[in-house]
Motif scaffolding. Sequence first.
Motif, PDB file in Angstrom:
ATOM      1  N   PHE A  62     -10.068  -5.057  14.937  1.00 16.78           N
ATOM      2  CA  PHE A  62     -10.640  -3.745  15.215  1.00 16.78           C
ATOM      3  C   PHE A  62     -10.832  -3.010  13.899  1.00 16.78           C
ATOM      4  N   ALA A  63     -11.816  -2.132  13.879  1.00 20.20           N
ATOM      5  CA  ALA A  63     -12.139  -1.383  12.668  1.00 20.20           C
ATOM      6  C   ALA A  63     -11.454  -0.023  12.695  1.00 20.20           C
ATOM      7  N   THR A  64     -10.995   0.408  11.531  1.00 23.79           N
ATOM      8  CA  THR A  64     -10.337   1.704  11.414  1.00 23.79           C
ATOM      9  C   THR A  64     -10.422   2.132   9.946  1.00 23.79           C
ATOM     10  N   ILE A  65      -9.649   3.119   9.581  1.00 25.51           N
ATOM     11  CA  ILE A  65      -9.582   3.535   8.183  1.00 25.51           C
ATOM     12  C   ILE A  65      -8.174   3.295   7.658  1.00 25.51           C
ATOM     13  N   GLY A  66      -8.071   3.065   6.371  1.00 25.46           N
ATOM     14  CA  GLY A  66      -6.781   2.837   5.728  1.00 25.46           C
ATOM     15  C   GLY A  66      -6.652   3.675   4.470  1.00 25.46           C
ATOM     16  N   THR A  67      -5.437   3.772   3.993  1.00 20.69           N
ATOM     17  CA  THR A  67      -5.143   4.540   2.786  1.00 20.69           C
ATOM     18  C   THR A  67      -4.566   3.611   1.729  1.00 20.69           C
ATOM     19  N   VAL A  68      -5.117   3.691   0.531  1.00 22.21           N
ATOM     20  CA  VAL A  68      -4.619   2.885  -0.584  1.00 22.21           C
ATOM     21  C   VAL A  68      -3.365   3.541  -1.141  1.00 22.21           C
ATOM     22  N   GLN A  69      -2.299   2.743  -1.283  1.00 21.12           N
ATOM     23  CA  GLN A  69      -1.027   3.252  -1.779  1.00 21.12           C
ATOM     24  C   GLN A  69      -0.453   2.280  -2.808  1.00 21.12           C
ATOM     25  N   PRO A  70       0.214   2.791  -3.843  1.00 20.88           N
ATOM     26  CA  PRO A  70       0.886   1.884  -4.773  1.00 20.88           C
ATOM     27  C   PRO A  70       2.120   1.267  -4.122  1.00 20.88           C
ATOM     28  N   ILE A  71       2.385   0.019  -4.429  1.00 15.08           N
ATOM     29  CA  ILE A  71       3.601  -0.611  -3.923  1.00 15.08           C
ATOM     30  C   ILE A  71       4.825   0.075  -4.507  1.00 15.08           C
ATOM     31  N   ALA A  72       4.723   0.523  -5.743  1.00 10.99           N
ATOM     32  CA  ALA A  72       5.800   1.277  -6.384  1.00 10.99           C
ATOM     33  C   ALA A  72       5.185   2.383  -7.217  1.00 10.99           C
ATOM     34  N   SER A  73       5.772   3.559  -7.119  1.00 10.51           N
ATOM     35  CA  SER A  73       5.378   4.695  -7.947  1.00 10.51           C
ATOM     36  C   SER A  73       6.646   5.229  -8.609  1.00 10.51           C
ATOM     37  N   GLY A 190       1.943  -1.336 -14.571  1.00  7.77           N
ATOM     38  CA  GLY A 190       1.084  -0.461 -13.785  1.00  7.77           C
ATOM     39  C   GLY A 190       0.244   0.422 -14.682  1.00  7.77           C
ATOM     40  N   ARG A 191      -0.132   1.559 -14.133  1.00 10.01           N
ATOM     41  CA  ARG A 191      -0.953   2.517 -14.878  1.00 10.01           C
ATOM     42  C   ARG A 191      -0.268   3.867 -14.858  1.00 10.01           C
ATOM     43  N   MET A 217       2.044   1.172  -9.636  1.00 10.01           N
ATOM     44  CA  MET A 217       1.673  -0.247  -9.658  1.00 10.01           C
ATOM     45  C   MET A 217       0.282  -0.406  -9.067  1.00 10.01           C
ATOM     46  N   PHE A 218      -0.602  -1.076  -9.801  1.00  9.20           N
ATOM     47  CA  PHE A 218      -1.996  -1.239  -9.376  1.00  9.20           C
ATOM     48  C   PHE A 218      -2.303  -2.634  -8.865  1.00  9.20           C
ATOM     49  N   ASP A 219      -1.562  -3.621  -9.301  1.00  6.35           N
ATOM     50  CA  ASP A 219      -1.878  -4.991  -8.918  1.00  6.35           C
ATOM     51  C   ASP A 219      -0.590  -5.775  -8.696  1.00  6.35           C
TER      52      ASP A 219
END
Length: 383
Positions: A62-73, A190-191, A217-219
């Motif tokens: 199913f289609a929806t929206i998601g939020t990008v989050q860092p695994i660690a900040s 990270g950045r 963390m970006f990747d």
Amino acid sequence: MRRILLLLSFLAAIGAGWAGYWYLGGFAERVADAQTTPAHRAEAAIPVVLAEAKRMTLPISFATIGTVQPIASIAVTSQVSGIVSKVAVADGADVKEGDLLIEIDARLIDTEIEEAQATLAKDQANIDKAERDLARIDKLLAGKFETQENAADAQTALDLAKATLQSDQAALHNLQVQREYYSIHAPVSGRIGTVPVKPGSTIISGQQASPIVTINMFDPIYVAVGIPQKLVADLAEDKAQGVAKISLTVPGRGETREGAVTAIDNAANAATGLVTAYATIANAPALLWPGEIVNVEVIFRDEPDQLTVPDEAVRTNQQGSYVYAVDAQQRAHMKPVTVARNVRGMTVIASGLKEGEQVVTDGQLLLSDGVQVSVKQAMGTGG
């Protein structure tokens, strides 16, 4: 006067003649048209675009929206107070784990370390002297020239010197550990954001201290999606089998990224009734940024052998869903169908249609059951 009346009569006669000609000509055309009705001429075929009902593998999704989050900040703070002597990174820089970020003026603690090292040297000298004294007394004791009490005191002095050395070694180690706090390194790769401190700034340690830098963390990176409660059990089962994943399109790039569902939250949001699931997405180079909202497709699993037609082929009326299927004689027939689901522009047909049947995808508005059709090419397909 008589001439005028004759002229008027002549003009009226000419007008009546033209009117009769026009009327009789139009009547003849209508008669000719009536004689070419469907009873007198071949049926005109309606142009349509066709597609074939095919079996294919499609995901349960199913289609929806998601939020990008860092695994660690990580908010990096200082464990010691002091004056910044060096800033080793620029605002917004990419850093690797262990990279130097900030240096704090450490001249005072360096002096304390030198004093502690001198103390250790003194302690070692005391131990050497105590060992020589003990050896000399033991030798004299063997020749009956020294008392047992003096030998015991010499041994005690040696033990005290060794204990003092251990204590001072611990003090030096403590200073050396503190010295490491004066060089602040990246705890993760990270950045960073902006660096609020500059050389000469004062850094205060403690719980009330402001972060020196924040590293995201970006990747890889997380994409968080809200899952309806009724679907969580299915998603958890597919996750355990390693097939649940999330697909997204990078905003502004058109590039597709996929990642496995790696975590499901342990409680539903009381306000929305949704349970948050997290997918781990590879993000090198950094195309996704924390805080972005992205369109995603939550894919539970793939199901093979699904009978499908394009979404455009399926119409709905008061009786339900239907398609126009075209037979070998190029005639369209309305066929009721049962729709299972829609995914990626395709409709999965549960019943009412067979594999290989040709269905109309464009031109249905002009169709009725049994009408003759002709096949035209869809726009954008070439030819």
